[in-house]
Design an enzyme around this catalytic site. Sequence first.
Site, PDB file in Angstrom:
ATOM      1  N   GLN C 238     -20.348   3.246  43.804  1.00 19.02           N
ATOM      2  CA  GLN C 238     -21.136   2.135  43.286  1.00 19.02           C
ATOM      3  C   GLN C 238     -20.482   0.791  43.626  1.00 19.02           C
ATOM      4  O   GLN C 238     -21.100  -0.253  43.468  1.00 19.02           O
ATOM      5  CB  GLN C 238     -21.322   2.269  41.763  1.00 19.02           C
ATOM      6  CG  GLN C 238     -22.253   3.417  41.376  1.00 19.02           C
ATOM      7  CD  GLN C 238     -22.496   3.535  39.876  1.00 19.02           C
ATOM      8  OE1 GLN C 238     -22.276   4.591  39.304  1.00 19.02           O
ATOM      9  NE2 GLN C 238     -22.965   2.488  39.230  1.00 19.02           N
ATOM     10  N   ARG C 385     -25.329   3.746  32.166  1.00 19.54           N
ATOM     11  CA  ARG C 385     -26.542   2.950  32.158  1.00 19.54           C
ATOM     12  C   ARG C 385     -26.468   1.793  31.167  1.00 19.54           C
ATOM     13  O   ARG C 385     -27.394   1.559  30.380  1.00 19.54           O
ATOM     14  CB  ARG C 385     -27.757   3.800  31.865  1.00 19.54           C
ATOM     15  CG  ARG C 385     -29.001   3.101  32.411  1.00 19.54           C
ATOM     16  CD  ARG C 385     -30.163   3.988  32.620  1.00 19.54           C
ATOM     17  NE  ARG C 385     -31.210   3.199  33.232  1.00 19.54           N
ATOM     18  CZ  ARG C 385     -32.127   3.667  34.053  1.00 19.54           C
ATOM     19  NH1 ARG C 385     -32.131   4.937  34.383  1.00 19.54           N
ATOM     20  NH2 ARG C 385     -33.039   2.883  34.554  1.00 19.54           N
ATOM     21  N   CYS C 386     -25.347   1.092  31.182  1.00 21.68           N
ATOM     22  CA  CYS C 386     -25.252  -0.107  30.349  1.00 21.68           C
ATOM     23  C   CYS C 386     -24.126  -0.950  30.880  1.00 21.68           C
ATOM     24  O   CYS C 386     -23.324  -0.497  31.666  1.00 21.68           O
ATOM     25  CB  CYS C 386     -24.975   0.249  28.889  1.00 21.68           C
ATOM     26  SG  CYS C 386     -23.362   0.977  28.588  1.00 21.68           S
ATOM     27  N   GLU C 761     -30.540  -1.587  32.670  1.00 22.93           N
ATOM     28  CA  GLU C 761     -29.815  -0.909  31.608  1.00 22.93           C
ATOM     29  C   GLU C 761     -30.368  -1.204  30.225  1.00 22.93           C
ATOM     30  O   GLU C 761     -30.110  -0.472  29.273  1.00 22.93           O
ATOM     31  CB  GLU C 761     -28.342  -1.274  31.725  1.00 22.93           C
ATOM     32  CG  GLU C 761     -27.831  -0.792  33.097  1.00 22.93           C
ATOM     33  CD  GLU C 761     -26.465  -1.320  33.461  1.00 22.93           C
ATOM     34  OE1 GLU C 761     -26.091  -2.376  32.951  1.00 22.93           O
ATOM     35  OE2 GLU C 761     -25.792  -0.669  34.262  1.00 22.93           O
TER      36      GLU C 761
END
Lengths: 164, 284, 807
Positions: C238, C385-386, C761
Amino acid sequence: MSKKMHIKLNVNGKDEEFLAEPRELLIYTLRERLNITGPHIGCETSHCGACTVTINGKSVKSCTMFAAQADGAEITTIEGIGTPDALHPLQEAFKEHHGLQCGYCTPGMITRATKLLEENPNPTEEEIRFGMAGNICRCTGYQNIVKSIQAAAAEMNAAKEAAE
Amino acid sequence: MIPAAFEYYRPKDLAGVLSILEEHGDDARVMAGGHSLIPMMKLRMAEVPHLIDLQDVDGLHGIDISNGQIRLGAMVTQAEIIDHEGLAAVAPILREAALQIADPQVRYMGTIGGNVANGDPGNDMPGLMQCVNATFHLIGPEGERSVPARAFYEAAYMTAREDEEVLTAVTLPVPDGGYAYEKQKRKIGDYATAAAAVQIVKEDGVCKAASIAMTNLSDTPVFSEDACAALLGTALDDAAVKAAVTAMLGDIDPSEDNRGPVAFKKHVAGVILRRAIERAWSRA
Amino acid sequence: MKDDVTRDERVANLKGMGCSRKRVEDARFTQGKGNYVDDIKLDGMLFGDFVRSPYAHARIKNIDASAAMEVPGVLAVLTAADLEPLGLHWMPTLAGDKQMVLADGKVLFQGQEVAFVVAEDRYAAADGIEAVVVEYEELPVIVDPFEALKTDVVLREDTVQDGKPVDGAHGPRKHHNHIFTWEAGDKDPTEEVIANADVVAEETMYYHRTHPCPLETCGCVASMDKVNGKLTLWGTFQAPHAIRTVVSLISGIEEHNIRVISPDIGGGFGNKVGAYPGYVCSVVASIVTAKPVKWIEDRMDNLMTTAFARDYWMKGRISATKEGKITGLHCHVTADHGGFDACADPTKFPAGFMNICTGSYDIPTAFLEVDGVYTNKAPGGVSYRCSFRVTEAVYFIERMIEVLAIELNMDAAELRRINFIKKEQFPYTAALGWEYDSGDYHTAWDKALKTVDYEGLRAEQARRVEDFKAGKTRKLMGIGLSFFTEIVGAGPVKNCDILGLGMFDSCEIRIHPTGSAIARLGTISQGQGHATTFAQILASEIGLPADSITIEEGDTDTAPYGLGTYGSRSTPVAGAATAMAGRKIRAKAQMIAAYLLEVHDDDVEFDVDRFVVKGAPEKFKTMKDIAFAAYNQAIPGIEPGLEAVSYYDPPNMTYPFGAYVCVMDIDVDTGVPDIRRFYALDDCGTRINPMIIEGQVHGGLTEALAVALGQEIAYDDMGNVKTGTLMDFFLPTAWEVPNYETDYTVTPSPHHPIGAKGVGESPHVGGVPCFSNAVQDAFRAFGNRHTNMPHDHWRIWRTANALGLHD
């Protein structure tokens, strides 16, 4: 190491013959031996469906089948479903309705959906959700996948009607 | 996840299967759809030096219904059970149960024979087969024999089938009356937290026959004679259903796993059974 | 010049910001032509895989690889002893700690990497692993962080010197198994406010350990070209540039000789931010064998070893006036980090942005204290996812609000409303330090409640409770509310760096002579659709059609340096860089246009896809004309070409927010929840592509549903992972997921060049408390105050059972 087996497959209309160990899983045959990398590996325990292909008319998770079991079979993968110039209505619909994000589940998802629409050309939303429950998607939340399949079904039914 | 190496066989007939089993004893195993065995082999929790694929073996396929008897070849898949209109007409509980097993792809591969033979307490068909009083047909070096489903299961993965025997078919009388297969699970693809198979015959508002079995609540499926008896001759009033549930709860012996602790499973077993009985009765 | 299209048509032709442009990525993905790391096949490529520890805590007495070396096809078995001379048996973590690459004398969690088997194919590697004999001596296993802080058992020997704990990367240790203490806010004033408050609500909650579990696991292919001295590393990264820098720092290979490529990535969700032993071992194996080496995790490896998320024990106290105005908030967290502190947080934030835990509320006084602890569990602590620990923070405050509402006997929606930061208070400086850029919470909340007919739902719920009490139904109805404020887009370099790398991002644009373009960014899409949306930003900024703009990411040899994609930072940071680079293009284009139109620079203005002479719109040059001229016409004082680059260091984070409502029916007897309705209003500022935003919301909510209702990494007392396959690790299928209703308001970020805030997110951050609150709200009328997630069937049943609802 066990003795190698002579295996014949027809994959996406093309005859393939090779020698392989019996323990070679079909997903690796496709991906590594035949360079058909559309089907993916997600869970390896037959839960996620990323490796879904059609074998002799059945949707199958190719991570849970040995190539030896498929000897003599006709196999269709995402690569055999449409061509760049003539996409399958499901491929068009997934693009049109944002039915994918990272794309990793997409080949298995569309391959399964082709079979679902053969089994049931006019599925309700509930039938789609039930019939696609062997394929996990981590990105889309499924809502647009359902929408894509509904749209493709409508398109295919309209085309069939027009042809009749 | 790569299994250990093995020799692969795909015999055409049962004689071929039996001779391989005889030659390799414990080291050989038959495989139907492979969806229980292959993951275990990939995780190297099952070692199978000689793997016998049954897909080409003559006589293991097909669904036959005649003279009040149903015969399912061992290689009949869950998908075939679901799609067979004739079967659904005479034994709708089979379709109702098969639809609650795994997912579409797995149902295309998973077979009745594999599901009943491997003795996994999580499998749905063993309990169902006990409910419908099925008979399992085995063939071995000594010839053929039959074992009632209700006498087949000894412990988890331990059954009446000998190592050198193959399960060839399941037969059952066409079930009578109302039916229900009720299953609670965490998600599609999961085994049951609790599942109940129920067949009930109703005559003049009274229960004439009842058959009740449950799944994944013990190390074998649980057919409860006492639960059946509790319903017989009653109008399935609340007391009768309660008595049946109580009887069943006395027969199950669930263990704690990721689905929850024993107290929860027992409670849910009671709830699921009650719902199954009520649904079967409503259809009787 | 003739112009037969209307201005609206010209705008539409660009497919710029605000339109639901179809994704350009989808052609390859729908045809099975994606290119993921496991699709890479190189001549002579070898496979590497790990021998992993079956024990959670053990000393390694001996590793015997001799039988493995006899397995046909096995070429090498690497152990810590082999890596030590290279200084690679340990590696730095993103959190300032260090982690064993291969077990150095002991193992600290089940599944830990013990030896790396390199073989000609994956079959031989698997057989080789089986043949390695490791002799372990079991040690006491500590899986409870509170016990870890009491026990004499030393998990990490490097934490103790002369019998005393030594300082860690973030200051002194309180105990040998303690990693750090991190504080924000004012301790004494907060205690004082709480001591003197009308009402105080207290609650302890455990946010369970879970895992991002993208459908594609982590993996890489390392290829050391000894002829040219160049290392190429493909992987599921990522943050490819950060990986290159880290590889360079730990391997000593100069950065220009390392090329890191992130190909298509099959979902990330935070799992693919960190550096894992597999990467290091693959690089070493490629150097040793002079062949490419591939390492791909299987699903069990993935769930058991790379990057868990959450695992926060949170203890809160919230105080208010009797009218419900919140006066103070205190939060203490015990953070279970596993065997190594490998959290992916900016360096100065060992607990991420947990200090956003005052949420959307105007809370004058607050204090946060986080203690990080070692246990015998896998390392990680990624932002699933945040943005960094924001899911934990929002869950905490949204539960505390509910608990306070119970304490005050107030409606939880109303309690939120009277405490929201008001529109006119922005920019708002929160008690724990953050400056919220913009917001209009009341408008969003009112819209949400009106749309779902909140009052009607409460009335229905009250009737249901009566029916339940009267024995007419066994189903209860829960109304889940959540209002969240995210903090995304790290970040200003002055306070956000990872391993010293400032968290800016970048965009480089090259316009081709015929008026098409390529733009490269420092980010990398894992499904977010960057190739589609960044082209839309550029189309609007430079007036060339999005369809004529290629977006490229993920190749460190060609893309400008950037910190990658996670924490919803791509749009806030790289999106801003894209707009700023586009504006540089436009500035030069303006000079060229003025020259071509024979007017002064100030006498032309930009209009959709062209520069026009002010007051004479019939006199214009399109951007296409200008691009051609830039390359093919000698213009005095202007150098040829049309290119620009921007490195964007954001002045602040952005603060997306949203209002969610979930309506759920719960079967009290089985514990099975049924989601009847889910409404999600998101405000992510300027909306670049509504279709993609909606898709992100659906996906984030589904991951929220999973986490709230069952998805966990569970351990037994021996440190064994109980949830290692997708049978037990809950990933919902289409069957378990509802349809979602999406909605929005638009409150642009005042400091972002296009006003965008990031959205990927938000639905996860806001969704988890919303689902959880729905479950808990169903039982509020019967005395429920708080129960911990995950709300799987048996735990919901347990709540009902504890409240006496079963007979």
